[in-house]
Design an enzyme around this catalytic site. Sequence first.
Site, PDB file in Angstrom:
ATOM      1  N   GLU A 423       0.793  -1.226   0.000  1.00 22.54           N
ATOM      2  CA  GLU A 423       0.000   0.000   0.000  1.00 22.54           C
ATOM      3  C   GLU A 423       0.826   1.277   0.000  1.00 22.54           C
ATOM      4  O   GLU A 423       0.747   2.079   0.916  1.00 22.54           O
ATOM      5  CB  GLU A 423      -0.986  -0.031   1.181  1.00 22.54           C
ATOM      6  CG  GLU A 423      -1.953  -1.190   1.005  1.00 22.54           C
ATOM      7  CD  GLU A 423      -3.056  -1.249   2.041  1.00 22.54           C
ATOM      8  OE1 GLU A 423      -4.202  -1.532   1.661  1.00 22.54           O
ATOM      9  OE2 GLU A 423      -2.788  -1.014   3.223  1.00 22.54           O
ATOM     10  N   GLU A 488      -4.608 -10.437  -0.057  1.00 18.19           N
ATOM     11  CA  GLU A 488      -5.473 -10.320   1.114  1.00 18.19           C
ATOM     12  C   GLU A 488      -6.905 -10.555   0.675  1.00 18.19           C
ATOM     13  O   GLU A 488      -7.338 -10.045  -0.355  1.00 18.19           O
ATOM     14  CB  GLU A 488      -5.372  -8.918   1.746  1.00 18.19           C
ATOM     15  CG  GLU A 488      -4.018  -8.627   2.341  1.00 18.19           C
ATOM     16  CD  GLU A 488      -3.892  -7.203   2.907  1.00 18.19           C
ATOM     17  OE1 GLU A 488      -4.892  -6.635   3.360  1.00 18.19           O
ATOM     18  OE2 GLU A 488      -2.766  -6.677   2.861  1.00 18.19           O
TER      19      GLU A 488
HETATM   20  C1  GAL Z   1      -5.351  -3.839   3.808  1.00 20.04           C
HETATM   21  C2  GAL Z   1      -3.960  -3.666   4.339  1.00 20.04           C
HETATM   22  C3  GAL Z   1      -3.754  -4.388   5.636  1.00 20.04           C
HETATM   23  C4  GAL Z   1      -4.898  -4.103   6.556  1.00 20.04           C
HETATM   24  C5  GAL Z   1      -6.177  -4.526   5.925  1.00 20.04           C
HETATM   25  C6  GAL Z   1      -7.384  -4.193   6.751  1.00 20.04           C
HETATM   26  O1  GAL Z   1      -5.679  -2.771   3.009  1.00 20.04           O
HETATM   27  O2  GAL Z   1      -2.998  -4.107   3.437  1.00 20.04           O
HETATM   28  O3  GAL Z   1      -2.549  -3.951   6.201  1.00 20.04           O
HETATM   29  O4  GAL Z   1      -4.939  -2.744   6.817  1.00 20.04           O
HETATM   30  O5  GAL Z   1      -6.353  -3.822   4.741  1.00 20.04           O
HETATM   31  O6  GAL Z   1      -7.406  -4.817   7.955  1.00 20.04           O
HETATM   32 MG    MG Z   2      -2.436  -0.052   5.083  1.00 18.92          MG
END
Ligand code: GAL
Ligand code: MG
Length: 993
Positions: A423, A488
């Site tokens: 990010e 993710e």
């Molecule tokens: C993503 C990020 C993670 C965490 C997650 C939300 O955007 O990469 O670090 O923030 O969202 O829990």
């Molecule tokens: Mg982040």
Amino acid sequence: MKKRWENQNLCGIGRREARTSFYRDSQEMISLNGEWRFLYLEAPELSPQGFEKAKTDEAWDTIDVPSVWQLRGYDSMHYTDTEYLFPLDPPYVPTKNPTGIYKKTVYLSKEWTKQDTILRFHGVDSAFDVWVNGQYVGYSKVSRLPSEFDITNYVNEGENDITVRVYKWSDGTYLEDQDMWWLSGIYRDVELINEPKQAIYNCAADGSLDESFKDGIFTADITLKQAEGEGNYILEYNGNKVMQGDFRTDDGTVHLEERIPDVKKWTAETPELYLLTVTAGQHTIQVRIGFRKIEIKDGNFRVNGQVILLNGVNHHDYNPKEGRCVTYEQEKNNIILMKQHNINAVRCSHYPANEYFYDLCDEYGLYVIDEADLECHGFELVKNYQWITDDPAWEQAYVDRSVRMVKRDRNHPSIIMWSMGNESAFGCNFRRAAEEIRKLDPSRMIHYEGDYEAEVTDVYSTMYTRVKRLEEIAESKSKGGKPHILCEYGHAMGNGPGGLKAYQDMFRKFKRLQGGFVWEWYDHGIYAEENGKTYYRYGGDYGDFPTNENFCIDGLLMPDRTPSPGLLEYKQVIAPVEITKVPGKKTEILVKNYYDFRSLDCIVLNWALEEDGMPIQEGTIDTLHTEPHGKEKMTIPVQPFELAENKDYYLRVKACLKEDELFAEAGHIISDVQFLLEIRRDVLTEREKKEKLQIWEERGFLTVENEEITAKFHTVFGKLLSIEKGGRVYLADGPEMTVYRATIDNDMYKKHDWMNKCFIQTGSERTIHFDCKEMEDKVVITIGKYFGCVNQSWGFACEYEYTVFSSGQVRVSIDGKTVQRGKMEPEFLPRIGVCMKASKDLQQTVWYGMGPGESYPDSKAASVMGIYRNTVDGMHTDYVFPQENGHREHVKWFGLSDGNQTMLCKAESALGLNIANYTDESLEKARHPHEIKKSSHVIVHLDRHHSGLGSNSCGEEQLEEYKVKRQDFSMTFTFSIVDAGKEIKEARKQYLD
Ligand code: GAL
Ligand code: MG
């Protein structure tokens, strides 16, 4: 005034070049963990004059290392997801810059001082200076990478004074804006190394495979500390020598290369390791080698030629009492737990873990994405996301983070991708970092989700992509047709994630999709106690502002290491052995092998024929040979049996490990499924006729009673008030309709509409009519009701029919017809059902339905039908942030008991059930478990429909089929009071009318 810690191009002073970590090292070491003297300051400039020289005085505190000082009473705890905690003006940071001066005296022997002394920090957040015996040694940063200093020239025999000054804020902070607590200090191990004058400095070893994936290609590039030297090396497998040789160099470098015929290959499923021992002079190091080859071919990444699927999880360093300080034992347990839950991959989000973490992954078998300590998410909020990412003035800082990671970790076979960070948008600095990584190590793939066009990455990575969009990606050749992963997805915040199965189905269906990583492993709650009760704190609990509150409570593992229902669900969804029933066949199953490398020779099937969930026949099948990615049909040798009355029959099959493995013992369950056999022998009985029911009415209260039962109604409010027997109240308040549940984190984007516009929590019933009819052996009361919520045009016209039988049973039938006379209504409802209250004494529960843990329509893969017993409190799942929990799907009957008498409730067709010692309102209100106000009753919900969980706190909503739309419904259930222990017998009875 130029400050050292505000210069992004100053990556270190006097720090040794990064090098590979060794699995074992013969050098003597002194751990500097333990007590240090400590002085906390509000700014580095406030350091006492000569602090680096002077001995500490009494005014200094002591602190244990490793630790983060915010959890030792200094500074303050603060959590944000994206925001930096200061005005953005890179590379400058606040003048008020919390600073910790650490001091330690260490005694070095004469023997020791004959060799060199290296001071090694495994992790210091965020930047620091070092002095030894008053002399300046150097400076380093990047919080989650080691820093080494050669302090030979600063130490003497006897006592030596080491001073470290740590800065909370530095230019590095701009690159460390990960979603986590802001924590500072010497938070990983520190040690002194006694390095021989002639030593092995670096050994970058690699185990690859030849074209046919048969022979191993071993290479090693060894760098000695000195120019001239000689030594030898041995490669062993299981204690047996595989190869050995000598070397000699006069420029300090040695290149080794050998072919190992018929090598044992490393994969996450078969973590075969060889041990390399290199000796040069007095110095011996060991490195473990895994022979495996990673490549991209025909649009897929492959390990040893095989297209693999990543069933992963995102890992942060976390400990509930210590913040980001973790231990080897804890990480080992994490990895064992991951393996036991069928997880085969881990992403080090969003920074390199401790070195031993990778040793464990090598050994237990997990594919790793190693990620550079780099995130600058806060710039997105100000719409200048590329601010420093695309500014060449920051190139060195970006490249440094990737390069040092690769140099440290390159020997680990478990690492299959290098990730450049998280990010931080995309720009020139990532292009450069990718180039440098490739130069160092072309054998692995490069990952970075922020390279949205997959310009320099080898995989196309996205996060939280919705299922529908995923399908488009799967079917297209976008981004150069590169293989896709979800770095993710499945945001495990609070109750959830639901809907994981839909993702897994996609991964298994489409070749381009090579899996994903659930966000995330752990809830990051911080241990706290109040009145002897443990709870966990999150953002805002320390008065920290701004904060993203409980957005850090988003793991599959609760802070106390309890696997959440989400983890159990994930385990079953990704189980590498998939067992389904062959349609139309009662005892034939189809077994699919989703291992990429193992045949199912390693699995036994433990099967059972179950009667209402209890085994009546059992057996084991250990003749599976299914090849990787193959399938096999099996017939379960169920012996003929006699059908008992009114029982359900199930075929239960558990795929278990045949032999002990490193992460679990033989018998460990990999997959557990149950199939309803559609065979039943229904036998109906006549209800007993007992003493005639008496009815009387007094000012709105209507009582129907005989010796067996007392049912009280209210004719004005149109409801059942209680069910009593022998002077005791069992049901303390009859059913009333509700469409509301205490919102879960995954409802966060709907909560406002639901609660502040549609007021679904305000449901109430208005009486339309109340009729009472006396019949021969029963009394039938019908009540017309209108259910609606504050200022809403939608609602339900409900007919409640209560039948009180002289046998003592009370049957409730509800028929709801939906009504809408306006245009506004919620897109869907959390539930459609009824809520009632039982006596507080009835604290023991029993039910026949899904269990043992909670289940929801889009999260029930890990639950099976059975008869379960628990307590009311035990039905509760203790989410760190209280919210709807403890629901059980498909309940055919349940009982609430005080141990002597049980109020039994049997549904005509299965319903959803919640039983709790609190109301939905107090659950909604509480921000921590100990704040949930206990109710003076046991609260019972029976749901005709209950919505799914989804993953919408960050990701997919409940899928359409798991959204409960406003609709007509009906439900029927019957109460009776029975002696404890007789519930099952009574529940199985089926009555004629
Ligand atoms: C993503 C990020 C993670 C965490 C997650 C939300 O955007 O990469 O670090 O923030 O969202 O829990
Ligand atoms: Mg982040």
